[in-house]
Design an enzyme around this catalytic site. Structure first.
Site, PDB file in Angstrom:
ATOM      1  N   GLY A  13     -91.463  18.579   2.894  1.00 52.83           N
ATOM      2  CA  GLY A  13     -90.187  18.123   3.453  1.00 52.83           C
ATOM      3  C   GLY A  13     -89.009  18.902   2.899  1.00 52.83           C
ATOM      4  N   ALA A  65     -91.198  10.415   3.540  1.00 49.59           N
ATOM      5  CA  ALA A  65     -90.494   9.307   4.200  1.00 49.59           C
ATOM      6  C   ALA A  65     -90.673   9.404   5.701  1.00 49.59           C
ATOM      7  CB  ALA A  65     -89.002   9.350   3.870  1.00 49.59           C
ATOM      8  N   TYR A  66     -90.501   8.258   6.343  1.00 45.71           N
ATOM      9  CA  TYR A  66     -90.335   8.203   7.798  1.00 45.71           C
ATOM     10  C   TYR A  66     -88.825   8.179   7.999  1.00 45.71           C
ATOM     11  CZ  TYR A  66     -90.667   6.458  12.616  1.00 45.71           C
ATOM     12  OH  TYR A  66     -90.571   6.302  13.981  1.00 45.71           O
ATOM     13  N   TYR A 130     -84.839   1.342   9.727  1.00 43.19           N
ATOM     14  CA  TYR A 130     -85.050   2.386   8.711  1.00 43.19           C
ATOM     15  C   TYR A 130     -84.496   1.914   7.361  1.00 43.19           C
ATOM     16  CZ  TYR A 130     -83.977   6.614   6.038  1.00 43.19           C
ATOM     17  OH  TYR A 130     -83.858   7.544   5.032  1.00 43.19           O
TER      18      TYR A 130
END
Ligand SMILES: NC(=O)c1ccc[n+]([C@@H]2O[C@H](COP(=O)([O-])OP(=O)(O)OC[C@H]3O[C@@H](n4cnc5c(N)ncnc54)[C@H](OP(=O)(O)O)[C@@H]3O)[C@@H](O)[C@H]2O)c1
Length: 288
Positions: A13, A65-66, A130
């Site tokens: 990421g 993470a999403y 979120y």
């Protein structure tokens, strides 16, 4: 200092890549195991326990993470799986091997109704799926006897460059129109500064717990865009946008400035977001 084994999850990421460089790049102090989603799916609880048991890290840094804030509104299960339950799996594994856990969270745990920068003592009140999933993840992470939960915001400067800051830079350099919020107030976080601050924090005597980690100061996205234009010396084609008219699926907090006073008191100071932008633009020019 003896070599410390570090496991980095979410290593492909934006932040994960820079964290791997910060802890791995030529330092003998750390032995880094970098795990991408292909190496370890964090939603597989048993696989997480096995990976941590086999690696026996002293430090686990979770950058996974999403992050698809709007999609999360229709896919709460997927957001919770990565942002909350995977953190619980990591927390259990970290506790078993006695590792320190570093986990990242977000300004979106706040409702954005404040008028001064949020501190770690302010009550979260997320306004979207979120933010809620990330808040639950914070709780699971903080269950580990030694855990740092580090809230960051509007990350930029990593690779792949898919941040809002880079989106605005690309539009300004390409002489394209770009819509920017005039009413969202942010404290952007430069990934290289976050990575350095993370390392300083875990090497410090600071008590573990919750920390805000953003570049100093704050501004509207409009002010950020104007500063980018000023620094690159271009005439921007900015189109004003507002939260009211944007019609985003997930509600966004209006005021997201975070105070990094606690981090600063721990001896880890971050430069202004304008200074971070200057360094980011310089590094973009050097790779163009
Ligand atoms: N980006 C921001 O502006 C921002 C703002 C506030 C807070 N944060 C927080 O900062 C941290 C780092 O964010 P980032 O921008 O670096 O995120 P990112 O670029 O989206 O990277 C997240 C990584 O997690 C991986 N991942 C997703 N699901 C996974 C799973 N089930 N198992 C293993 N890995 C999985 C992703 O892999 P795939 O690409 O294969 O899905 C991706 O490589 C996150 O905790 C995020 O919530 C970010």
């Amino acid at each position: 200092m003896p070599t410390r084994r570090v496991m980095v999850t979410g290593a492909a990421g934006q932040l994960g890549g820079v964290i791997c460089e910060q802890f791995g790049g030529g330092h003998d102090d750390y032995d880094v195991t970098a795990l991408t989603r292909a190496d370890l799916d964090l939603t597989d609880h048993d696989a997480v326990q096995r990976a941590v048991h086999d690696t026996q890290p002293g430090l686990i840094i979770n950058c996974a993470a999403y992050n698809r804030v709007d999609d999360a509104e229709d896919d709460a299960v997927a957001a919770l799986a990565v942002n909350a339950f995977a953190v619980r799996s990591l927390a259990r594994a970290a506790t078993r091997v006695g590792a320190i856990l570093v986990h990242y969270s977000t300004d979106f745990v706040f409702d954005g109704t404040a008028g001064v920068p949020y501190t770690e003592a302010d009550e979260p009140n997320p306004g979207n799926v979120y933010g809620s999933s990330k808040l639950i993840g914070e709780w699971f992470a903080l269950d580990v006897p030694s855990a740092y939960v580090i809230r960051v915001e509007s990350l930029f400067g990593g690779s792949p460059a898919r941040s809002s800051v880079d989106w605005i830079i690309d539009a300004i350099l390409g002489r394209r129109e770009v819509r920017v919020f005039t009413d969202r107030i942010v404290s952007p976080s430069y990934v290289h500064d976050v990575a350095r601050a993370t390392r300083s924090l875990v090497e410090s005597d600071a008590a573990t717990g919750l920390f805000h980690c953003v570049n100093s100061g704050h501004g509207t996205w409009w002010e950020v865009a104007e500063e980018i234009a000023r620094q690159v010396g271009a005439e921007p084609r900015l189109v004003p946008a507002s939260l009211e008219t944007a019609r985003l699926r997930a509600a966004r907090p209006r005021y997201c400035a975070l105070s990094n006073a606690k981090l600063s008191a721990a001896g880890v100071a971050l430069k202004s977001w304008q200074d971070a932008l200057r360094r980011h633009l310089r590094s973009r020019r050097s790779v163009d």
